[in-house]
Every structure is written in C-alpha cells, then in structure tokens.
Design an enzyme around this catalytic site. Structure first.
Site, PDB file in Angstrom:
ATOM      1  CG  HIS A  14       0.518  -1.419 -15.475  1.00 18.44           C
ATOM      2  ND1 HIS A  14       0.404  -2.861 -14.972  1.00 18.44           N
ATOM      3  CD2 HIS A  14       1.141  -1.606 -16.521  1.00 18.44           C
ATOM      4  CE1 HIS A  14       1.051  -3.653 -15.554  1.00 18.44           C
ATOM      5  NE2 HIS A  14       1.707  -3.056 -16.686  1.00 18.44           N
ATOM      6  CG  ASN A  53      -4.788  -0.589 -11.830  1.00 20.39           C
ATOM      7  OD1 ASN A  53      -4.300  -0.832 -10.557  1.00 20.39           O
ATOM      8  ND2 ASN A  53      -4.125  -1.182 -13.003  1.00 20.39           N
ATOM      9  CG  MET A 101      -1.465  -8.190  -6.285  1.00 25.64           C
ATOM     10  SD  MET A 101      -0.659  -7.619  -7.529  1.00 25.64           S
ATOM     11  CE  MET A 101       0.390  -8.818  -8.106  1.00 25.64           C
ATOM     12  NE  ARG A 102      -8.298 -11.534  -5.023  1.00 32.16           N
ATOM     13  CZ  ARG A 102      -8.404 -12.862  -4.962  1.00 32.16           C
ATOM     14  NH1 ARG A 102      -9.065 -13.589  -5.909  1.00 32.16           N
ATOM     15  NH2 ARG A 102      -7.660 -13.521  -3.953  1.00 32.16           N
ATOM     16  N   GLY A 106       0.584  -1.115  -0.034  1.00 33.71           N
ATOM     17  CA  GLY A 106      -0.007  -0.014  -0.017  1.00 33.71           C
ATOM     18  C   GLY A 106       0.827   1.329   0.017  1.00 33.71           C
TER      19      GLY A 106
END
Lengths: 208, 208
Positions: free
Chosen positions: B117, B115, B98-99, B20
C-alpha cells in the site's frame, strides 16, 4: 497562501502538564541564540508539574492555574488568555499539555498555538501514541509539530521526524528515542516562525 | 509467536488490476535469484491490465477472470482459489488489485495473502493514498507491505519504507518516488517468507 507571522523575535508562552523536557530543549535553543525568542511565561494545569520548577530555575515566570477554580473550560481558557496577553505572548507552545485546547484560546491565538505529538500524524492521534504505534506494529514512527486546530492532533503539519521502530521496542524505549527527535525539531519550527518563513494554504504548510 | 510458513521455495500467485509494476520488480528478483520463488500464475480482474501482457512476456500463466461472470463475490473468489490451488500457489501477492479481498480467499490463504500500500499505514488507508498524503500535508509518507485481513489496509505490517514529501510534490510526483521504494521492499518481504523468518504475534510481525 497566508504567512503565519512576520519575522521578528518571538514572545513565547508555554503550556505543559508534566516534566517539560521540551521546555528544556527550547530554553537551550534560546540560550544558545539558535532560537530568536523570549520565554515569557510557563503555565501548568498541574500543581506538581516539574516544568514549573524548571521555569523557576531559568527565572521564567511560572503559574499554576487550576482548571477546577473555574466554572467552565471557557472561563479557564479566558484566564489563560489574559495571563498570556499580559506577557505579550504571540505564540503559545504546547509541551505535554494534557488538555484539548478550546475555542477561547484558539480564537485569541489563531494559527499561533503549536503542539508536538509523538507520532507521525495522522497515525496514532490522542493519548499513548507510542504505545499505539508499538501495538499496531508499525516499522516507523516519529513526531510531528503542528498548528493546533479544533480537533485533537489534526492541525496543519509544520515538521515531522522519523524514528524507526525496533521489534524489541516497548512503549518506553520508543518514547525515549522519539523524544530525542522532539527536542531537535520543536525549536526549529519556532525559529522558522521567528524568521517569518511559515505560510499556510488550506491545511498545508509551506516553508519559504 | 507463530511462524507464517516454513522455509522453502515460494509458489506465488499474483492478483493485479493494472500495470503490474510490482510484478516486474518481483520477476526481476526471481530472475536474479534474489527471491527464492516461482511465479505460478497472474490473475487480473481487468481484461486490459498491462500486467497480463507482462506475464506473457515472462511465460507466466495468466488469466483474466471477470467478476461479472459470477453471481457473488464468494463465487468469484472460489474460482480464484481453484485457479490458485490448481497451480499449487502458497502465497497470494496483491499488486494493485483494486478489490477488497473477501473471506473465501482469506480463509483459503490465511496469513498468506500479502499486499503493498502506498502510504505509511495506518495513515491514508484506501484509495488515492498518495493524494491523501499530499492534501493532508504530511512531511513523510512511504509504502507498507502487510498481510491482508478482513479490513481494508489494516493487516499486520511486514515492512515499511519512508519517502519524504517535498512541498512542491503533487500526487504523481510523490507516487513515482514511493513506487521506487515499493519495488525495493515487496520482493524482500517475500524472500523473508521464503526463508521462513516471519512470525506473527497478535497483529505484530517479528522477523527472526
């Protein structure tokens, strides 16, 4: 780690299908002696390619080779190899050459065929890379100089340059800004080759 | 061109599976009043995720939700949606979650799931993006904040940051440098949402 080539004056052969703006940039670097190379021959698969006229202006040998005059891609490329070898070319420079290089040319010039592509590879391989980038909505694109392998725009990367994408960019405006960077980095990569500083390990390139 | 949301204080729900660190960066921006938002709840699918402890430190509600307690991904996500809606969350922030997000969560929060990345998308989607970048041999990588769609790391891009890749970089050293940029851009994107400045046209995002 394997050195691509020893230091020394490069003998370049350039393949192009169009206007040849990268040819101009490379010639300028040669004339300024920033690039230790000779431009031995320019070959185009397009009779009307402006790059052939530009070569004449620079008194560089230039040849139109019509792929339709050959029975196969292999025979066509065999002819290219003969032309290149006749001029003692040791590095083949693709500059807007709109064909996928096949095994005949790659075998004759293993790790000695370089290309420049107008994106930050591996994003946006293939045609219309600038349009792809605009349509995808990336915030940065750029250009990539790489060794050519059997794939399309998949070879080991020598150098990249980043260009930010403005939200009012279209394909043309982005292409114009990327081209400025292409003209800066392509000859620098060739000069690194001339200095014998480029090494290959797997698919990664190291500049030593 | 469609505005993602009107200007106003954001109510955030954060989903994370690990340490986190992006949660920390976002909380810092909230505390400094650089980001006009409330962190309503942190949810993790990992009981041991450090992010749950960090949420406690900040007096943020935190929940471990075990996907194995549900018969299907849909039921699991329905539970997440209920938790998020109970806290009046209007933007779902993925931070090392992680999904792959499924249709239940996406339907409930259409264009409201964001998100980050660790690559310059569309290069290096999926797991281990930094390792992919090092192994491919790119000279630049970075990070991308994007809206989440049905694909993995394919959604519309809000912001990117570029990080140069040194030739002695490994996965860890590159990840560390990319993370610095992640911490800079993620909350800025959320603040643009809070300012009502993000618009979507097709898959392209415009900041107005």
């Amino acid at each position: 780690m394997r050195r691509i080539m020893e230091a020394g004056r490069l003998c370049l052969g350039l393949l192009a299908s169009g206007r040849g703006s990268n040819f101009d940039a490379i010639m300028t670097a040669i004339i300024r002696r920033e690039l230790n190379a000779t431009m031995a021959v320019v070959i185009s698969d397009n009779r009307d390619a402006a790059v052939l006229q530009k070569a004449k202006v620079h008194n560089v040998k230039n040849r139109f080779v019509n792929p339709r005059d050959f029975n196969s891609k292999s025979e066509y490329e065999q002819h290219l190899v003969e032309l290149l070898q006749a001029e003692s070319v040791d590095v083949v420079v693709l500059a807007g050459y709109m064909r996928i290089v096949g095994s005949v040319l790659l075998d004759a010039y293993q790790d000695r065929v370089v290309n420049i592509h107008p994106s930050l590879l591996p994003s946006f391989m293939g045609l219309h890379a600038q349009r792809q980038a605009v349509e995808y909505g990336v915030k940065y694109s750029g250009c990539t100089v790489h060794l050519v392998d059997e794939g399309m725009d998949t070879g080991p990367i020598i150098m990249q340059a980043v260009v930010s994408v403005a939200q009012d960019d279209d394909e043309d405006s982005l292409a114009t800004r990327i081209l400025v960077e292409e003209h800066k980095i392509y000859w620098r990569c060739l000069q690194l080759l001339a200095e014998g500083r480029i090494y290959l390990e797997g698919r990664r390139i190291f500049i030593c």
